[in-house]
Design an enzyme around this catalytic site. Structure first.
Site, PDB file in Angstrom:
ATOM      1  N   GLY A   1       0.878  -1.224   0.125  1.00 37.98           N
ATOM      2  CA  GLY A   1       0.090   0.157   0.007  1.00 37.98           C
ATOM      3  C   GLY A   1       0.978   1.304  -0.026  1.00 37.98           C
TER       4      GLY A   1
ATOM      5  NE  ARG B   1      -2.164  -4.213  -0.953  1.00 45.64           N
ATOM      6  CZ  ARG B   1      -1.787  -3.816   0.124  1.00 45.64           C
ATOM      7  NH1 ARG B   1      -0.801  -4.222   0.582  1.00 45.64           N
ATOM      8  NH2 ARG B   1      -2.230  -2.694   0.605  1.00 45.64           N
TER       9      ARG B   1
END
Length: 322
Positions: free
Chosen positions: A11, A72
């Protein structure tokens, strides 16, 4: 060591760009070549790597997000993929790597250096501030101020309509954001994963508030928790008790925006320090800050240990609203 690379992973958090800037310029000033890996581990395993010059990081210190993009990468959990990543780094002549990210990203960094010998230093880049071994993480101060501004606005409406509002903030399994923004906003209650919560206690607190002529409005700050929908479920439960709560999910608004001065300074200090530690021969560590001092923590500890929530903050919130 002749060249290093930097990546942002997981993130995004406000302050990643100041960290990239500090790493790049600190390394260039010490005669190193610097490479930026785009889109974190996803970019690394396909060789999406660009050399960075000083002008590439001009005017990014005030920008949120990350100019290197982020992702990710589930594929990086495979040791075969990690070995391929090490070969790509070697092919580009990269002697060391700095990874800016949260616990998952730093776990990947730990495995990479353990298995391949590539020198790696991590930086805590997460708004959640849940990484063991550092008091503060890049982006945490900015998210507190962003959430606080939103809650202050919501309180105006809560007062006008004499209603309870549940405000959900980020944090996954940790209540670091909720506990601190709850104190700062004067929230009537803070609900975090680390502390057992009982609905009857909340209802009693609301009733006591009305009995003391404090009005029928209030803010309850809720950490999102590991299972989505907690805040809406809580609102439904309160409705069965005769309340008419409003719900506001702050969501991804917390990730964006210009980093605060605190986060810019923190990111700059940690970024420059990471270069220094790499050049000094350190690897498999995270550079953080403890008691206002730059410190290092083995990445193994980051993988195995969790950062506890300060229970005094939740108790303080309860004390201030009795």
């Amino acid at each position: 060591m002749n060249s290093i690379a930097v990546m942002t992973s997981g993130g995004d958090s406000p302050g990643m760009n100041p960290a990239i800037r500090a790493i790049t310029r600190s390394a260039l000033n010490q005669g190193l070549r610097v490479f930026g890996i785009n889109r974190g581990y996803s970019g690394l395993i396909i060789g999406d790597i660009t050399e960075l010059k000083s002008n590439h990081v001009t005017n990014i210190i005030q920008r949120g997000g990350t100019i290197l993009k982020s992702d990710r990468c589930l594929a990086f959990k495979d040791p075969i993929v990690r070995n391929q990543a090490a070969e790509i780094l070697k092919k580009h002549g990269i002697d060391g790597l700095i990874v800016i990210g949260g616990d998952g990203s730093l776990t990947g960094a730990h495995l990479l250096t353990q298995e391949t010998g590539i020198p790696v230093v991590g930086l805590p880049g997460t708004i959640d501030n849940d990484i063991y071994g550092t008091d503060d993480s890049i982006g945490f101060d900015t998210v507190l101020n962003t959430a606080l501004d939103a809650i202050d606005r919501i309180r105006d409406t809560a007062l006008s309509h004499e209603r309870i509002f549940l405000v959900e903030v980020m944090g996954r399994n940790s209540g670091h954001i909720a506990s601190q923004v709850g104190i700062a906003s004067g929230a009537e209650m803070i609900i975090v994963p680390e502390v057992d919560f009982k609905l009857e206690n909340l209802c009693f607190s609301l009733a006591s508030q009305r009995a003391q002529n404090k009005g029928g409005s209030g803010i309850i700050v809720v950490a999102e928790g590991p299972v989505p929908g907690l805040t809406f479920r809580l609102a439904k439960q309160l409705e069965t008790q005769g309340e008419k709560p409003g719900v506001s999910i702050l969501g991804y608004i917390q990730r964006g925006g210009r980093p605060t001065g605190h986060d810019r300074v923190l990111a700059s200090c940690l970024g420059a320090s990471a270069v220094t530690y790499l050049l000094a021969g350190f690897t498999d560590i995270m550079v953080g800050v403890t008691n206002s001092q730059i410190t290092t923590t083995p990445l193994q500890d980051i993988v195995e240990k969790t950062k506890p929530l300060n229970p005094d903050l939740v108790e303080l919130s309860q004390l201030l609203h009795k």
